[in-house]
Design a protein around this motif. Sequence first.
Motif, short mmCIF file in Angstrom:
data_model
loop_
_atom_site.label_atom_id
_atom_site.label_comp_id
_atom_site.label_asym_id
_atom_site.label_seq_id
_atom_site.Cartn_x
_atom_site.Cartn_y
_atom_site.Cartn_z
N ALA A 312 0.84 -1.20 0.00
CA ALA A 312 0.00 0.00 0.00
C ALA A 312 0.87 1.25 0.00
O ALA A 312 1.96 1.27 0.55
CB ALA A 312 -0.90 -0.01 1.22
N GLU A 313 0.36 2.27 -0.67
CA GLU A 313 1.06 3.56 -0.67
C GLU A 313 0.31 4.49 0.27
O GLU A 313 -0.91 4.48 0.31
CB GLU A 313 0.99 4.20 -2.06
N SER A 314 1.03 5.32 0.98
CA SER A 314 0.41 6.39 1.74
C SER A 314 0.29 7.61 0.82
O SER A 314 1.11 7.78 -0.07
CB SER A 314 1.30 6.72 2.94
N SER A 315 -0.75 8.40 0.99
CA SER A 315 -0.87 9.61 0.18
C SER A 315 -1.26 10.78 1.06
O SER A 315 -1.90 10.60 2.11
CB SER A 315 -1.95 9.43 -0.89
N ILE A 316 -0.86 11.98 0.64
CA ILE A 316 -1.20 13.20 1.38
C ILE A 316 -1.81 14.21 0.41
O ILE A 316 -1.81 13.99 -0.80
CB ILE A 316 0.04 13.79 2.09
N SER B 255 -7.97 0.02 0.91
CA SER B 255 -8.00 1.39 1.38
C SER B 255 -6.58 1.77 1.73
O SER B 255 -5.71 0.92 1.88
CB SER B 255 -8.90 1.54 2.61
N SER B 256 -6.36 3.07 1.84
CA SER B 256 -5.01 3.49 2.21
C SER B 256 -5.04 4.74 3.08
O SER B 256 -4.78 4.67 4.26
CB SER B 256 -4.17 3.71 0.94
N CYS B 257 -5.41 5.90 2.50
CA CYS B 257 -5.21 7.15 3.24
C CYS B 257 -6.32 7.42 4.26
O CYS B 257 -6.09 8.10 5.25
CB CYS B 257 -5.10 8.33 2.28
N GLU B 259 -8.62 9.41 4.05
CA GLU B 259 -8.93 10.85 4.11
C GLU B 259 -9.54 11.35 2.83
O GLU B 259 -9.62 12.56 2.60
CB GLU B 259 -7.65 11.65 4.40
N ILE B 261 -8.33 11.08 -0.26
CA ILE B 261 -7.34 11.67 -1.16
C ILE B 261 -6.87 10.68 -2.21
O ILE B 261 -6.79 11.00 -3.39
CB ILE B 261 -6.10 12.15 -0.37
N CYS B 262 -6.56 9.44 -1.77
CA CYS B 262 -5.77 8.58 -2.66
C CYS B 262 -6.60 7.80 -3.67
O CYS B 262 -6.09 7.44 -4.72
CB CYS B 262 -4.90 7.63 -1.84
N SER B 264 -7.82 4.75 -3.23
CA SER B 264 -7.68 3.29 -3.12
C SER B 264 -9.01 2.60 -2.85
O SER B 264 -9.26 1.49 -3.31
CB SER B 264 -6.73 2.93 -1.98
#
Lengths: 348, 308
Positions: A312-316, B255-257, B259, B261-262, B264
Amino acid sequence: MTLTQHVRNGWYLGAWSDEIGRTLKQRWITDIPVCFYRLPDQTVTAVEDRCPHRKYPLSLGHLDDDGTLQCDYHGYRFDGQGVCVGVAEQADKPKAALRRFPLVERDGAIWIWPGDPELADESLLPDTSWLTDPNWTHVHGVVPLKARHMLLLENLLDLTHETFLHPTSIGNAAVAATPIDVTVDGDRVGFSRRMIGIEAPPFYEKSCGLTSPVDRWQDGDFYPPGIFVLNIRVAATGTEEPDGFHMKVLYGMTPGRGNETHDFYALGRDYLIDDEELTRFQHEQQLAVMQEDVDALEAQEIMYATDPGGTAESSIKSDLAALRGRRAVAKMLTREQQAGGTRPRASA
Amino acid sequence: MARQTVADGVVSLELAASSGESLPPWQPGAHIDVVLPTGVTRQYSLCGPVKDTARWRVAVLREPDGRGGSQWIHDHLVEGGELRVRGPRNNFPLRPAARYLFVGGGIGITPLLPMIAEAEATGAEWSLLYGGRTRASMAFLPELEGYGERVTVRPQDQYGLLDLAGYLGDPDPSALVYCCGPAGLIDAVEAHCAGWPTGALNVERFAAAAVRQPADDEAEQPIEVELRASGTTLTVPPGLSVLKAVEQAGVPVLSSCEEGICGSCETSVLEGEVDHRDSLLTDDERAANDTMLICVSRARGRRLVLNL
């Protein structure tokens, strides 16, 4: 992010005009070998670099003065339209034609459409008039990159990396600290970052003779699948438009063979256009910054290539433009696949 | 740019390219983005003749509770003024059919006008049920009345709610239903068309407002979320995200963020109206109402059906 296929119904920067002459030039584009050359009337042409006979690269052949292209393996000969006009082995002409790609040569750049020629639409190209505008000057070139073009795209759509990767030239704390506005227009993704009253990064101190504080604007536009234009404005804080120093950077992010990319660049400015010393300095700096990017993207490519399952990638929030760019390319790819791919007809 | 008032609170605008060039081609159901000087972008359906490449017609309802886009057009846009527009794009295309049942509510009549012209031109059987608050608030009545019996005009102050059951009748496999109007009307039409073949009903909702955070005093409601592929229905209480509820039910989802944004956790929406609270989707993607980021977005109504 694993896009192993490339959008082909779109314009890519195939070559700079000054790269193509009467010698045959091979360049892989979206995993297709392309042979570029000019006909006697100087029009540029591009054909698939595979002889229809036994797939020998035509770029290893030669070009006659009349514009006939000969394969130097068994002697197939092709006219300027790519149609086979004869072979030495028999009187009858073989029924063979080369796939020719739609091209647009404009402002010193040669754009290529590797997909369905019926869909090639010149209106999708960005404005490049600044490359030939007498009030501007520019430098250009191409840098090889051993990384997928999506990594380059994300690099350009998320310039917060300047703070960390280019701290001695164009980056400082202000870039990462300033949020962007992202706009979407159809498939296009744009972003705008307006840095006001910031410290001048070293490159702009030297390039524009500015002292801090400065206002620095970055307005980027991504024309999917592979064109990016960055509009830069730097000025002493409080200067009104149109005063200030304006620069533009055009990037042609052209997928080559496998996960290799041609990283085309052009860097222009509208001030001190006759100052060759400044041009040399800016060109050196541009190449130095691009080398920092190439090193980073090639390191990143190894990590993506060895992680096929995709941790998984984190994103901001600052990823928004890059994420939308990703989605734009993914959507184009889906549209292309649903339309049954892009098998073009050979033009006979 | 020419403007005229065509109903209470509705102005019709005729737009031409400032360069004098012909305008790009479009198909019934298409809209343009109007970029207002206030910085907001609004979508308006093209409602003039498809063949007219010199002019585009849009109609704008004044929405006092909106975000100021329609107000600006009503109060500040003058004849001959300039507007920045983008497009056209089409999220509401008219598919070929032998018979069409059109349902328009208020300003939702606009995308239906070129559809009706197309249906008429192709010789398809068609009818229109057109509702609104009052007759005076309903735009384009004179041009619709030219179609005679095919058009039924039902202002609410005279007739009450639209008789959808009587109008739509039993499912007809040869017919397509096209509906545009306020959310309540679309929800009602969706309910009436539940037994129709998949794809028979085509709706266009007015673009959802961009990212909205619920105000502090806005009480969150529990929502019901049906996971059609899993055959379960969950109740998602206020304060719990749809994503978390789905995970707690043991249904696998990426899922990932968390929030918005991403992207996923992007999930296909089969039914219900999404309250988009992400920052990734474009206005067009939101308006299509067929996808959502379940880590932050919820439902405008009480119910969603997801492809999970």
